[in-house]
Design a protein around this motif. Structure first.
Motif, PDB file in Angstrom:
ATOM      1  N   ILE A 158       0.866  -1.174   0.000  1.00 50.15           N
ATOM      2  CA  ILE A 158       0.000   0.000   0.000  1.00 50.15           C
ATOM      3  C   ILE A 158       0.900   1.220   0.000  1.00 50.15           C
ATOM      4  O   ILE A 158       1.866   1.290   0.748  1.00 50.15           O
ATOM      5  N   THR A 159       0.583   2.211  -0.851  1.00 54.53           N
ATOM      6  CA  THR A 159       1.387   3.418  -0.982  1.00 54.53           C
ATOM      7  C   THR A 159       0.577   4.625  -0.519  1.00 54.53           C
ATOM      8  O   THR A 159      -0.563   4.794  -0.935  1.00 54.53           O
ATOM      9  N   LEU A 160       1.190   5.451   0.315  1.00 50.15           N
ATOM     10  CA  LEU A 160       0.569   6.676   0.799  1.00 50.15           C
ATOM     11  C   LEU A 160       1.422   7.864   0.382  1.00 50.15           C
ATOM     12  O   LEU A 160       2.650   7.807   0.479  1.00 50.15           O
ATOM     13  N   LEU A 199       3.950  -1.508   3.517  1.00 52.48           N
ATOM     14  CA  LEU A 199       3.405  -0.155   3.489  1.00 52.48           C
ATOM     15  C   LEU A 199       4.506   0.780   3.036  1.00 52.48           C
ATOM     16  O   LEU A 199       5.655   0.650   3.480  1.00 52.48           O
ATOM     17  N   SER A 200       4.171   1.709   2.154  1.00 49.15           N
ATOM     18  CA  SER A 200       5.186   2.645   1.684  1.00 49.15           C
ATOM     19  C   SER A 200       4.641   4.066   1.659  1.00 49.15           C
ATOM     20  O   SER A 200       3.436   4.283   1.651  1.00 49.15           O
ATOM     21  N   VAL A 201       5.571   5.022   1.684  1.00 46.71           N
ATOM     22  CA  VAL A 201       5.243   6.429   1.485  1.00 46.71           C
ATOM     23  C   VAL A 201       6.030   6.912   0.280  1.00 46.71           C
ATOM     24  O   VAL A 201       7.132   6.425   0.009  1.00 46.71           O
ATOM     25  N   ILE A 202       5.435   7.875  -0.430  1.00 46.41           N
ATOM     26  CA  ILE A 202       6.048   8.336  -1.667  1.00 46.41           C
ATOM     27  C   ILE A 202       5.689   9.795  -1.927  1.00 46.41           C
ATOM     28  O   ILE A 202       4.603  10.240  -1.568  1.00 46.41           O
ATOM     29  N   GLU A 203       6.605  10.517  -2.521  1.00 48.20           N
ATOM     30  CA  GLU A 203       6.293  11.833  -3.057  1.00 48.20           C
ATOM     31  C   GLU A 203       5.673  11.587  -4.430  1.00 48.20           C
ATOM     32  O   GLU A 203       6.261  10.892  -5.256  1.00 48.20           O
ATOM     33  N   PRO A 204       4.469  12.103  -4.694  1.00 53.56           N
ATOM     34  CA  PRO A 204       3.769  11.787  -5.941  1.00 53.56           C
ATOM     35  C   PRO A 204       4.620  12.052  -7.187  1.00 53.56           C
ATOM     36  O   PRO A 204       5.290  13.079  -7.289  1.00 53.56           O
ATOM     37  N   TYR A 205       4.558  11.134  -8.129  1.00 57.87           N
ATOM     38  CA  TYR A 205       5.341  11.229  -9.362  1.00 57.87           C
ATOM     39  C   TYR A 205       4.891  12.361 -10.267  1.00 57.87           C
ATOM     40  O   TYR A 205       5.663  12.834 -11.089  1.00 57.87           O
ATOM     41  N   PRO A 228       1.267  18.307  -5.036  1.00 62.95           N
ATOM     42  CA  PRO A 228       1.289  17.998  -3.601  1.00 62.95           C
ATOM     43  C   PRO A 228       0.522  16.712  -3.298  1.00 62.95           C
ATOM     44  O   PRO A 228      -0.498  16.427  -3.923  1.00 62.95           O
ATOM     45  N   ALA A 229       1.042  15.962  -2.339  1.00 62.50           N
ATOM     46  CA  ALA A 229       0.317  14.779  -1.874  1.00 62.50           C
ATOM     47  C   ALA A 229      -0.911  15.244  -1.114  1.00 62.50           C
ATOM     48  O   ALA A 229      -0.853  16.169  -0.319  1.00 62.50           O
ATOM     49  N   THR A 230      -2.023  14.628  -1.409  1.00 63.15           N
ATOM     50  CA  THR A 230      -3.273  14.860  -0.702  1.00 63.15           C
ATOM     51  C   THR A 230      -3.870  13.492  -0.449  1.00 63.15           C
ATOM     52  O   THR A 230      -3.352  12.481  -0.938  1.00 63.15           O
ATOM     53  N   VAL A 231      -4.938  13.460   0.287  1.00 60.60           N
ATOM     54  CA  VAL A 231      -5.596  12.169   0.458  1.00 60.60           C
ATOM     55  C   VAL A 231      -5.997  11.712  -0.936  1.00 60.60           C
ATOM     56  O   VAL A 231      -6.758  12.371  -1.623  1.00 60.60           O
ATOM     57  N   GLY A 232      -5.422  10.668  -1.399  1.00 56.53           N
ATOM     58  CA  GLY A 232      -5.702  10.152  -2.730  1.00 56.53           C
ATOM     59  C   GLY A 232      -4.578  10.371  -3.720  1.00 56.53           C
ATOM     60  O   GLY A 232      -4.337   9.528  -4.558  1.00 56.53           O
ATOM     61  N   ASN A 233      -3.859  11.504  -3.660  1.00 63.91           N
ATOM     62  CA  ASN A 233      -2.760  11.735  -4.608  1.00 63.91           C
ATOM     63  C   ASN A 233      -1.500  11.113  -4.038  1.00 63.91           C
ATOM     64  O   ASN A 233      -0.980  11.564  -3.033  1.00 63.91           O
ATOM     65  N   GLY A 234      -1.031  10.085  -4.675  1.00 68.30           N
ATOM     66  CA  GLY A 234       0.094   9.323  -4.163  1.00 68.30           C
ATOM     67  C   GLY A 234      -0.362   7.979  -3.625  1.00 68.30           C
ATOM     68  O   GLY A 234       0.448   7.124  -3.317  1.00 68.30           O
ATOM     69  N   VAL A 235      -1.672   7.785  -3.506  1.00 67.26           N
ATOM     70  CA  VAL A 235      -2.215   6.519  -3.025  1.00 67.26           C
ATOM     71  C   VAL A 235      -2.375   5.567  -4.198  1.00 67.26           C
ATOM     72  O   VAL A 235      -2.845   5.961  -5.260  1.00 67.26           O
ATOM     73  N   MET A 236      -1.956   4.328  -4.000  1.00 66.04           N
ATOM     74  CA  MET A 236      -2.054   3.325  -5.058  1.00 66.04           C
ATOM     75  C   MET A 236      -2.224   1.959  -4.409  1.00 66.04           C
ATOM     76  O   MET A 236      -1.593   1.679  -3.391  1.00 66.04           O
ATOM     77  N   VAL A 237      -3.041   1.136  -4.997  1.00 67.74           N
ATOM     78  CA  VAL A 237      -3.192  -0.240  -4.545  1.00 67.74           C
ATOM     79  C   VAL A 237      -2.372  -1.126  -5.466  1.00 67.74           C
ATOM     80  O   VAL A 237      -2.511  -1.060  -6.688  1.00 67.74           O
ATOM     81  N   LYS A 275      -5.578   4.710  -8.882  1.00 67.74           N
ATOM     82  CA  LYS A 275      -4.367   4.102  -9.445  1.00 67.74           C
ATOM     83  C   LYS A 275      -4.097   2.747  -8.806  1.00 67.74           C
ATOM     84  O   LYS A 275      -4.127   2.603  -7.585  1.00 67.74           O
ATOM     85  N   LEU A 276      -3.836   1.773  -9.664  1.00 67.35           N
ATOM     86  CA  LEU A 276      -3.470   0.431  -9.233  1.00 67.35           C
ATOM     87  C   LEU A 276      -2.279  -0.039 -10.056  1.00 67.35           C
ATOM     88  O   LEU A 276      -1.964   0.545 -11.102  1.00 67.35           O
ATOM     89  N   ASN A 277      -1.644  -1.091  -9.577  1.00 69.59           N
ATOM     90  CA  ASN A 277      -0.656  -1.776 -10.400  1.00 69.59           C
ATOM     91  C   ASN A 277      -0.707  -3.260 -10.099  1.00 69.59           C
ATOM     92  O   ASN A 277      -1.221  -3.682  -9.076  1.00 69.59           O
TER      93      ASN A 277
END
Length: 123
Positions: free
Chosen positions: A5-7, A49-55, A59-68, A116-118
């Motif tokens: 899970i990416t946040l 579980l991971s954290v990421i700066e959105p590609y 800015p990261a927001t709830v949902g931006n940067g989140v991926m399953v 977003k999924l992968n």
């Protein structure tokens, strides 16, 4: 079925300190990292579980940067899942292929609502 899970984060160093301490409560340690992301896990092959700066540079927001991320057994299964998603109307976010080091292989897509999924495999 869930591989990781990416946040999203706007401050990777701050997030790293927080999750290093929090996830240590579960016995998790860093298992992958770069200057833009860090992933923690308890053992190979279990959900991480991971954290990421959105590609996209926004800015990261709830949902931006989140991926399953959906764990697949091999690259052929990654391709099959990716193809099925596109067949069902998903939009391409990165065709299947190797990413980075460590044998990571993934294909990225957005569902019909833009989530977003992968599909990925390791090794």
């Amino acid at each position: 079925m869930i591989g990781y899970i990416t946040l999203g984060t706007n401050d990777i160093d701050r997030a790293a300190k927080f999750y290093d301490a929090l996830l240590a409560e579960f016995g998790a340690t860093r298992v992958m990292e770069s200057e833009r992301y860090i992933a923690w896990g308890t053992a190979p092959g279990v959900t991480a579980l991971s954290v990421i700066e959105p590609y996209d540079g926004q800015p990261a927001t709830v949902g931006n940067g989140v991926m399953v991320a959906l764990h697949a057994e091999n690259p052929e299964k990654v391709q099959a899942v990716y193809n099925k998603a596109v067949e069902l109307g998903a939009t391409d976010e990165g065709a299947p292929g190797p990413r980075g080091e460590g044998g990571f292989y993934g294909g990225y897509f957005r569902d019909l609502d833009g989530n977003k999924l992968n599909a990925f495999c390791l090794g």
